[in-house]
Scaffold this motif. Structure first.
Motif, PDB file in Angstrom:
ATOM      1  N   PRO A 220       0.808  -1.241   0.000  1.00  0.00           N
ATOM      2  CA  PRO A 220       0.000   0.000   0.000  1.00  0.00           C
ATOM      3  C   PRO A 220       0.832   1.277   0.000  1.00  0.00           C
ATOM      4  N   THR A 221       2.071   1.182   0.500  1.00  0.00           N
ATOM      5  CA  THR A 221       2.858   2.431   0.584  1.00  0.00           C
ATOM      6  C   THR A 221       4.098   2.414  -0.315  1.00  0.00           C
ATOM      7  N   VAL A 222       4.460   1.257  -0.865  1.00  0.00           N
ATOM      8  CA  VAL A 222       5.683   1.146  -1.680  1.00  0.00           C
ATOM      9  C   VAL A 222       5.298   0.787  -3.123  1.00  0.00           C
ATOM     10  N   PRO A 223       5.690   1.606  -4.117  1.00  0.00           N
ATOM     11  CA  PRO A 223       5.323   1.299  -5.507  1.00  0.00           C
ATOM     12  C   PRO A 223       5.956  -0.010  -5.967  1.00  0.00           C
ATOM     13  N   GLY A 224       5.284  -0.707  -6.884  1.00  0.00           N
ATOM     14  CA  GLY A 224       5.781  -2.031  -7.274  1.00  0.00           C
ATOM     15  C   GLY A 224       5.618  -2.362  -8.741  1.00  0.00           C
ATOM     16  N   SER A 225       5.756  -1.348  -9.643  1.00  0.00           N
ATOM     17  CA  SER A 225       5.757  -1.715 -11.069  1.00  0.00           C
ATOM     18  C   SER A 225       7.067  -2.438 -11.372  1.00  0.00           C
ATOM     19  N   GLU A 226       7.118  -3.157 -12.480  1.00  0.00           N
ATOM     20  CA  GLU A 226       8.362  -3.863 -12.850  1.00  0.00           C
ATOM     21  C   GLU A 226       9.237  -2.946 -13.702  1.00  0.00           C
ATOM     22  N   HIS A 227       8.649  -2.367 -14.778  1.00  0.00           N
ATOM     23  CA  HIS A 227       9.417  -1.395 -15.561  1.00  0.00           C
ATOM     24  C   HIS A 227       9.369  -0.041 -14.856  1.00  0.00           C
ATOM     25  N   THR A 228      10.457   0.729 -15.024  1.00  0.00           N
ATOM     26  CA  THR A 228      10.482   2.107 -14.527  1.00  0.00           C
ATOM     27  C   THR A 228      10.787   2.986 -15.730  1.00  0.00           C
ATOM     28  N   ILE A 229      10.369   4.246 -15.650  1.00  0.00           N
ATOM     29  CA  ILE A 229      10.630   5.182 -16.742  1.00  0.00           C
ATOM     30  C   ILE A 229      11.550   6.282 -16.204  1.00  0.00           C
ATOM     31  N   ASN A 230      12.770   6.297 -16.726  1.00  0.00           N
ATOM     32  CA  ASN A 230      13.787   7.216 -16.194  1.00  0.00           C
ATOM     33  C   ASN A 230      13.794   7.209 -14.666  1.00  0.00           C
ATOM     34  N   GLY A 231      13.778   6.002 -14.117  1.00  0.00           N
ATOM     35  CA  GLY A 231      13.903   5.818 -12.678  1.00  0.00           C
ATOM     36  C   GLY A 231      12.602   5.933 -11.910  1.00  0.00           C
TER      37      GLY A 231
ATOM     38  N   PHE B 292      -6.653  -0.032  -5.261  1.00  0.00           N
ATOM     39  CA  PHE B 292      -5.247  -0.427  -5.131  1.00  0.00           C
ATOM     40  C   PHE B 292      -5.010  -1.163  -3.809  1.00  0.00           C
ATOM     41  N   LEU B 293      -5.674  -0.708  -2.718  1.00  0.00           N
ATOM     42  CA  LEU B 293      -5.539  -1.409  -1.430  1.00  0.00           C
ATOM     43  C   LEU B 293      -6.026  -2.848  -1.574  1.00  0.00           C
ATOM     44  N   SER B 294      -7.119  -3.015  -2.315  1.00  0.00           N
ATOM     45  CA  SER B 294      -7.676  -4.356  -2.496  1.00  0.00           C
ATOM     46  C   SER B 294      -6.665  -5.246  -3.224  1.00  0.00           C
ATOM     47  N   LEU B 295      -6.091  -4.715  -4.327  1.00  0.00           N
ATOM     48  CA  LEU B 295      -5.106  -5.507  -5.083  1.00  0.00           C
ATOM     49  C   LEU B 295      -3.888  -5.826  -4.215  1.00  0.00           C
ATOM     50  N   SER B 296      -3.440  -4.839  -3.423  1.00  0.00           N
ATOM     51  CA  SER B 296      -2.133  -4.989  -2.751  1.00  0.00           C
ATOM     52  C   SER B 296      -2.228  -5.613  -1.367  1.00  0.00           C
ATOM     53  N   THR B 297      -3.458  -5.825  -0.857  1.00  0.00           N
ATOM     54  CA  THR B 297      -3.530  -6.401   0.502  1.00  0.00           C
ATOM     55  C   THR B 297      -4.433  -7.633   0.598  1.00  0.00           C
ATOM     56  N   ALA B 298      -5.133  -7.994  -0.489  1.00  0.00           N
ATOM     57  CA  ALA B 298      -6.117  -9.084  -0.363  1.00  0.00           C
ATOM     58  C   ALA B 298      -5.487 -10.471  -0.395  1.00  0.00           C
ATOM     59  N   LEU B 299      -4.319 -10.596  -1.025  1.00  0.00           N
ATOM     60  CA  LEU B 299      -3.829 -11.926  -1.378  1.00  0.00           C
ATOM     61  C   LEU B 299      -2.698 -12.424  -0.486  1.00  0.00           C
ATOM     62  N   TYR B 300      -2.654 -13.763  -0.407  1.00  0.00           N
ATOM     63  CA  TYR B 300      -1.557 -14.443   0.288  1.00  0.00           C
ATOM     64  C   TYR B 300      -0.850 -15.366  -0.698  1.00  0.00           C
ATOM     65  N   SER B 301       0.475 -15.560  -0.493  1.00  0.00           N
ATOM     66  CA  SER B 301       1.213 -16.504  -1.343  1.00  0.00           C
ATOM     67  C   SER B 301       1.148 -17.908  -0.746  1.00  0.00           C
ATOM     68  N   SER B 302       0.586 -18.006   0.456  1.00  0.00           N
ATOM     69  CA  SER B 302       0.496 -19.319   1.130  1.00  0.00           C
ATOM     70  C   SER B 302      -0.886 -19.923   0.877  1.00  0.00           C
ATOM     71  N   ARG B 303      -0.974 -21.248   1.100  1.00  0.00           N
ATOM     72  CA  ARG B 303      -2.243 -21.938   0.885  1.00  0.00           C
ATOM     73  C   ARG B 303      -3.143 -21.736   2.100  1.00  0.00           C
ATOM     74  N   ALA B 304      -4.465 -21.906   1.889  1.00  0.00           N
ATOM     75  CA  ALA B 304      -5.448 -21.624   2.942  1.00  0.00           C
ATOM     76  C   ALA B 304      -5.140 -22.413   4.213  1.00  0.00           C
TER      77      ALA B 304
END
Ligand SMILES: NS(=O)(=O)c1cc(-c2ccccc2)cc(-c2ccccc2)c1
Ligand SMILES: [Zn+2]
Length: 262
Positions: A97-108, A221-233
């Motif tokens: 929620p507070t740190v940007p996380g795109s993969e490509h950057t444009i001039n930094g 954006f909060l929903s995308l960045s906080t809803a998911l876990y990488s672990s199984r249920a």
């Protein structure tokens, strides 16, 4: 394949041990720097075909432990590239929620998130698995995402995201017009030869990064960045899924072609 993560002992600096291409050349993502750019007047606007899917059709929305992904029918196509490519899936990369996380950057400049629509060269290969490791096998459309105006198009799947909180969970969602996820202008983009940004990092991707970012609201954006876990249920310790973006790779003397002059 074996486990890989974005941090820790199987993080991005370790991928090359299990997946040799990840330590190879022409890797993605890269910083799209002005000094590497060259204007190419022959690069036509990207055209999308059959992106306007009907709500009668259903798409599979899934959490594969590394990203949220949406399956796409292969009749969805893009042209305006050297060959014709058919869609296979789209997925997202984000930070927190507070740190940007795109993969490509444009001039930094790093953006909040990035969407990838993965296509394969259907003129030449029967399916995406055969195409995935061929140098002319894949074409990915990348859309940079900023937090701003609410974007109803993202809600077509964000409203189902709580059904796939854990790894390997999937839900069926009504299809929608995927064109609405793209920027309005498809004529201005960066183009370069690169790779998958996840293992096995095949150098098989013709990258098209649109110049114009799209927006989603802070709530989306909060929903995308906080809803998911990488672990199984059923795992005892839930591991939040965020920061799923690869570190910037070396330009390796690549030129970035651009379709615009200013
Ligand atoms: N980031 S990407 O665009 O280079 C990318 C492409 C494909 C991909 C998909 C189908 C065929 C071939 C390549 C899969 C991923 C992926 C993301 C999260 C977890 C695992 C894999 C990522
Ligand atoms: Zn991706």
């Amino acid at each position: 394949g074996a486990e890989w993560t974005y941090t820790g002992q199987y993080g991005v600096q370790h991928w090359h041990k299990q997946y040799p291409y990840c330590g190879g050349v022409f890797q993605s993502p890269i910083d799209l720097q002005t000094q590497l750019m060259k204007y190419d007047p022959t690069m036509a606007p990207i055209e999308v075909w059959n992106y306007n899917l009907s709500a009668q059709e259903q798409l599979t929305l899934g959490n594969n432990g590394h990203a949220v992904k949406l399956s796409l029918p292969s009749r969805m196509r893009i042209s305006g590239l050297p060959r014709r490519y058919s869609a296979t899936q789209l997925h997202f990369h984000w930070g927190s929620p507070t740190v940007p996380g795109s993969e490509h950057t444009i001039n930094g400049k790093r953006f909040a998130a990035e969407m990838h629509i993965v296509h394969f060269n259907s003129d030449k290969y029967a399916n995406v698995s055969v195409a995935a490791d061929k140098s002319d096998g894949l074409a990915v459309l990348a859309v940079l995402i900023e937090v701003g105006e609410f974007n109803p198009a993202f809600d077509h799947f964000l409203k189902f995201i709580n059904g796939i909180k854990y790894r390997d969970q999937r839900v069926q969602v009504p299809a929608f017009n995927v064109r609405d996820l793209l920027p309005s202008q498809l004529d201005e983009y960066y183009r370069y030869d690169g790779s998958l940004t996840t293992p096995p990092c095949y150098p098989s991707v013709l990258w098209t990064v649109f110049r114009s970012p799209v927006t989603m609201s802070h709530r989306q954006f909060l929903s995308l960045s906080t809803a998911l876990y990488s672990s199984r249920a059923q795992e005892s310790v839930p591991m939040p899924l965020n920061g799923n973006y690869r570190t910037l790779q070396k330009p390796d003397h690549r030129t970035i072609m651009v379709s615009f002059l200013d």
